[in-house]
Scaffold this active site. Structure first.
Site, PDB file in Angstrom:
ATOM      1  N   ASP A 159      -1.090  -6.739  -2.180  1.00  0.00           N
ATOM      2  CA  ASP A 159      -0.329  -6.058  -1.638  1.00  0.00           C
ATOM      3  C   ASP A 159       0.051  -6.266  -0.383  1.00  0.00           C
ATOM      4  OD1 ASP A 159       2.454  -5.088  -1.443  1.00  0.00           O
ATOM      5  OD2 ASP A 159       2.284  -3.742  -2.134  1.00  0.00           O
ATOM      6  N   HIS A 370      -0.505   0.134   3.356  1.00  0.00           N
ATOM      7  CA  HIS A 370       0.353  -0.671   3.619  1.00  0.00           C
ATOM      8  C   HIS A 370       2.091  -0.640   4.321  1.00  0.00           C
ATOM      9  CE1 HIS A 370       0.110  -1.111  -0.573  1.00  0.00           C
ATOM     10  NE2 HIS A 370       1.301  -1.601  -0.184  1.00  0.00           N
TER      11      HIS A 370
END
Length: 943
Positions: A159, A370
């Site tokens: 991701d 993230h």
């Protein structure tokens, strides 16, 4: 939550061995194409994970509840899970039966734990120290719960928005690196999504009119054939799941069971596809068995784009205040962990109460996510990340106070001033007699400038030996007074240079000599706080200098003009100013707007904040500085102190005005005559340095469609330009985006305020309100170094470490600790070696990481191998035994086995683990070595 774009590029490097008795990753070989559906994907590690909330439907606890039950119902099923922060919270809520079942599923390989990190960390904005810390935290938790079978075999970075070379190297030493770029992002093929969040029809395999299984299988086979064209072996990987799927896992597994059975049944009619439940380690194993030669990629996957006008380079700079807070928090965690290790277990329950480093450790780990340090979270989530970090600071400050009390011999109150960046510290402002304790977390001695708000105009300062220290009182700047508002009212700042030994502290006693008038605002030194500063009359060519540097300014515009390195006899014309890019709201080429993820200016040329800066020159024996005001929302101080071989630029930007309806992305740009031929250099996660070339990619031909955003790269700690002789380096105090868009120039994005969402999952503009709701104000630092190209690394390597883990100030009323100076080391480490980690690991044990700071060939002296004697290094304790560990710190190094891959340069041979001699620990350039040491404490703190 954002999703990366589509591509097909599996790239595998190494594989850690699993403990005997764990599930075997391989699958039985079959002819034709073997499709491996990989169920599962972790949810977003939000500040309040595993619960539903009004902002987003996200229930990770329900995913685990449902998946565990479905795995138990059918032995052939598999599931892939990452992000240990969720698992840790869920585990604490489970009873003995569920815990036994989960252990069984992990041991049998039916639930595969991947990555092992506390979160799936960002790869652009995360510093390697923070990324390694969160990885080690999660893997240690898994090891404690599941033993050897809990050690993940592969990383699963699917991701993050690009991939970094440094983090690839980190994962290669801890697990394998799995493919992070997949054909369908990380979603299932079209028409094959069977979650309650999906709308695809279920698989019906009866004889009734609703039967659709034949069409579903045909669609699946077509998707497999299309995907197989991009793969080198007859094994392909299909992800079956997406964000927040599997709350009702029965929907997925029931339909997948049917899909697999009916797909394989077609083999009787000549189909060459065999489908099975699988995992990333299964897939890696089969790739290795194919015995092919695989290409090597030595650069990285930045900048990433999912379209010609969609470069994901905005998040390199998004939420600059949080990026700065994360970096400060990571540094303070190192201090907290070190002092806990040096003082021993008593530091956790000392005279100031119970202290705990785990609160900050977990908060810093989650901040590496993230969608955390990346700045791509929604505003309320960013606020909560900051709240968690603040809570961790509170707990660690108690522990630090306890440790300093034990090491220094005092029970007097200790005070932390958390707002010194805006000159606020109640103790120094109101107390005529206090002590400053400077703790140095580095393994070499440091000299550090102390700047404290005070209410009087004259003070004496004495060092640990009672000798006088030069000090000076100067006015608080008008910009700072305006910025702090009502938080503090001290009109003056006390300056002096302090120093501290390696891994230790020094104390400096401060006494007021003149009474002053504490809060008489008529005594503001330069009139009202809003008076514009000016050049003093009679200074035709203003400059500041110390024994290392001379810095000249344009007397008309107030801009930086030239930097001279007096020691090296070199000079370079340098112009620096602030500009802003007008953020695109979409145009005829593309509707893509600039947002939290995407950087897209509507023109290549930025707009100057101002053509001139109002300026004020301050020259004293302890500091020389030029204060520049570019506008009501943009100012800067350029500063030199005695002994300082770099120019400090302290910038203050915000609130960025947007009443004109224009989103703005603010940069600091440096322009020089250096002939750089389109080349510049940035660090990879604060460690390795990579060469960048404008409008160029090393492994494929680029057709540049965004000349600004398409040339931006993540800058974690440094960016530099150079020619054959000179190098100009800029160090940052947080992660930022940067580039060199013109030869001889470099720029860093310091702040962004946007009015449109970029349609990547945030669903709100990046418009931070700040403390007063009028817009965020950010203050930070750039350190500028001018040196010869050959010697530059010897300056920027240690300075970058000082920026990442700076010393900490603690104040005490009165005389402070009885011991005035303490070092945790018997001697400093070699100048090219850094103590990356020192933290307690249970009773009588500490974890150590030593790293070589330099790359091969970047410094004549620094790039040499170094040697350290661990047995006599520490003064606070004696090492009685030591074992070398893998980088993650969770398994002994000798127990790690790796798959070796054929490359164009040959097949590497397994490196035998040499017998450890703790008296001669050798470090090669860029090497990190990890040790678990048993220790015996010398003093009462460890009793």
């Amino acid at each position: 939550m954002a999703v990366p774009g589509a591509a097909a590029l599996p790239l595998l490097l190494l594989l850690s061995g699993a403990a005997a008795g764990c599930g075997v990753p391989g699958v039985s070989g079959r002819p034709g194409v073997s499709g491996c559906p990989v169920p599962g994907r972790p949810g977003l590690t939000a500040p309040v994970p595993a619960v539903r909330n009004r902002e987003q439907h996200a229930g990770v606890q329900y995913i685990l509840d449902s998946v565990v039950a479905q795995l138990a119902a059918e032995p052939s099923r598999r599931f892939v899970y990452a992000e240990v922060a969720f698992l840790a919270r869920w585990w604490r809520q489970q009873g003995p039966a569920t815990r036994r079942l989960l252990r069984e599923l992990v041991q049998q390989g039916r639930l595969e734990l991947v990555g092992g990190g506390w979160c799936m960390n960002d790869e652009a904005a995360a510093h390697y120290g923070g990324a390694l810390q969160q990885l080690a935290l999660g893997r240690r938790f898994l090891r404690r719960l599941f033993g050897g079978c809990g050690a993940p075999r592969v990383a699963w970075q699917i991701d993050p928005f690009g991939h970094a070379r440094e983090l690839a190297a980190t994962f290669a030493q801890v697990t394998a690196l799995s493919p992070g770029i997949l054909p369908n992002v990380y979603d299932p093929p079209a028409g094959l999504c069977w979650d309650q969040l999906c709308t695809d029809p279920p698989v019906v395999d009866g004889d009734g009119p609703e039967r659709n299984v034949d069409a579903v299988v045909t669609s699946f086979l077509q998707a497999a054939a299309t995907q197989a064209r991009h793969y080198r072996t007859n094994h392909i990987l299909m992800t079956m799941g997406s964000d927040f799927h599997y709350e009702n896992a029965n929907l997925w597994f029931k339909n997948l069971d049917k899909l697999i059975a009916h797909t394989n049944a077609r083999q009787a009619n000549g189909s060459r596809v065999h489908a099975l439940y699988s995992t990333p380690s299964c897939y890696l194993w089969e790739l290795h068995r194919a015995n092919l030669t695989w290409p090597l990629k030595t650069d990285d996957f930045f900048p990433y784009s999912d379209g010609p006008h969609q470069f994901w380079t905005g998040y390199f700079s998004s939420r600059p205040a949080f990026k700065g807070y994360e970096r400060l928090s990571s540094g303070f965690l190192q201090i907290c962990s070190q002092l806990e290790a040096l003082a021993g277990p008593s530091a956790r329950d000392g005279p100031y109460g119970p202290g705990d480093s785990s609160v900050l450790r977990e908060a810093v780990a989650v901040a590496q996510h993230h969608d955390a340090v990346a700045g791509t979270e929604r505003q309320h989530v960013a606020d909560d990340y900051a709240r968690q970090l603040a809570k961790g600071w509170d707990s660690c400050q108690v522990l630090v106070a306890n440790a300093l009390s034990l090491l220094g011999g005092t029970k007097d109150p200790l005070v932390f001033c958390n707002a010194l960046n805006i000159s606020v510290c109640p103790l120094s402002e109101t107390t005529p007699h206090f002590t400053v304790i400077l703790y140095n977390p580095l393994a070499w001695g440091v000299t550090w400038p102390v700047r404290l708000p005070v209410g009087a105009t004259s003070y004496s300062v004495t060092d640990p030996q009672g000798q006088p220290v030069a000090s000076q009182v100067i006015p608080v700047s008008g910009v700072t007074r305006r910025l702090r508002g009502g938080a503090g009212r001290a009109p003056w700042e006390l300056l002096f240079q302090a120093w501290a030994p390696p891994l230790g502290f020094s104390t400096f006693e401060v006494k007021q000599l003149s009474p002053g008038t504490l809060w008489d605002t008529s005594r503001w030194p330069s009139g009202t706080p809003w008076d514009p500063p000016r050049w003093p009359s009679g200074d035709p060519e203003p400059q500041i200098e110390n024994e290392h540097l001379r810095v000249r300014f344009d007397p008309v515009t107030g801009h930086l003009l030239e930097i001279q390195n007096l020691a090296k006899g070199i000079s370079l014309p340098v112009f620096q100013s602030f500009y802003w890019y007008n953020a695109s709201a979409g145009d005829g080429l593309s509707p893509q707007a600039s947002g939290a993820y995407i950087f897209r200016p509507n023109a290549s040329a930025p707009i100057p904040v101002a053509k001139r800066a109002a300026t004020h020159l301050l020259k004293t024996a302890l500091v020389q500085e030029v204060q520049q005001n570019f506008s009501a929302w943009c100012s800067q101080v350029l500063r030199l102190r005695p002994g300082q071989p770099y120019l400090e630029l302290e910038w203050t930007v915000g609130p960025i005005p947007v009443a004109d309806g224009l989103g703005k992305e603010v940069i600091s740009r440096f322009e020089t005559p250096l002939r750089t031929a389109g080349r510049f250099f940035t660090d990879s996660n604060g460690r390795q340095v990579l060469e960048r070339r404008r409008d160029y990619r090393p492994t494929w031909n680029l057709s540049q469609s965004e000349p600004v955003a398409g040339n931006y790269y993540p800058v974690n700690t440094r960016i530099f330009i150079k020619d054959e002789k000179l190098q100009l380096t800029v160090l940052t105090d947080r992660s930022q985006g940067g580039s060199s868009l013109l030869d001889g120039s470099l720029e860093l994005m310091v702040h962004r305020r946007l009015l449109n969402d970029d349609n990547r999952g945030l669903r709100e503009p990046l418009d931070e309100p700040g403390a007063d709701g009028r817009g965020l104000v950010v203050r930070g630092r750039h350190l500028v170094l001018l040196d010869t190209a050959a010697a530059a690394a010897e300056q920027h390597r240690p300075r970058a470490q000082e920026t990442v883990t700076p010393p900490a100030l603690v104040l005490a009323p009165g005389t402070g600790p009885h011991l005035r100076q303490v070092s945790g080391l018997r001697r400093a480490l070699p100048p090219n070696v850094h103590l990356l980690t020192l933290e307690p690991r249970g009773a009588g044990a500490v974890l150590l990481r030593l790293e070589h700071l330099f790359q091969v060939g970047e410094s004549h002296n620094g790039s040499r191998a170094a040697s350290v004697d661990l047995t006599t290094l520490f003064s606070a304790f004696t090492i009685t035994s030591v074992q070398e560990m893998a980088l993650g710190g969770d398994i002994p190094l000798h127990s790690v086995s790796r798959l070796l891959w054929n490359t164009p340069t040959g097949t590497p041979k397994a490196r035998p683990v040499a017998r450890l001699d703790p008296r001669r620990v050798r470090l090669e350039p860029m090497e990190i070595r990890t040790f678990l040491a048993s220790v015996r404490y010398r003093g009462p703190g460890g009793s």
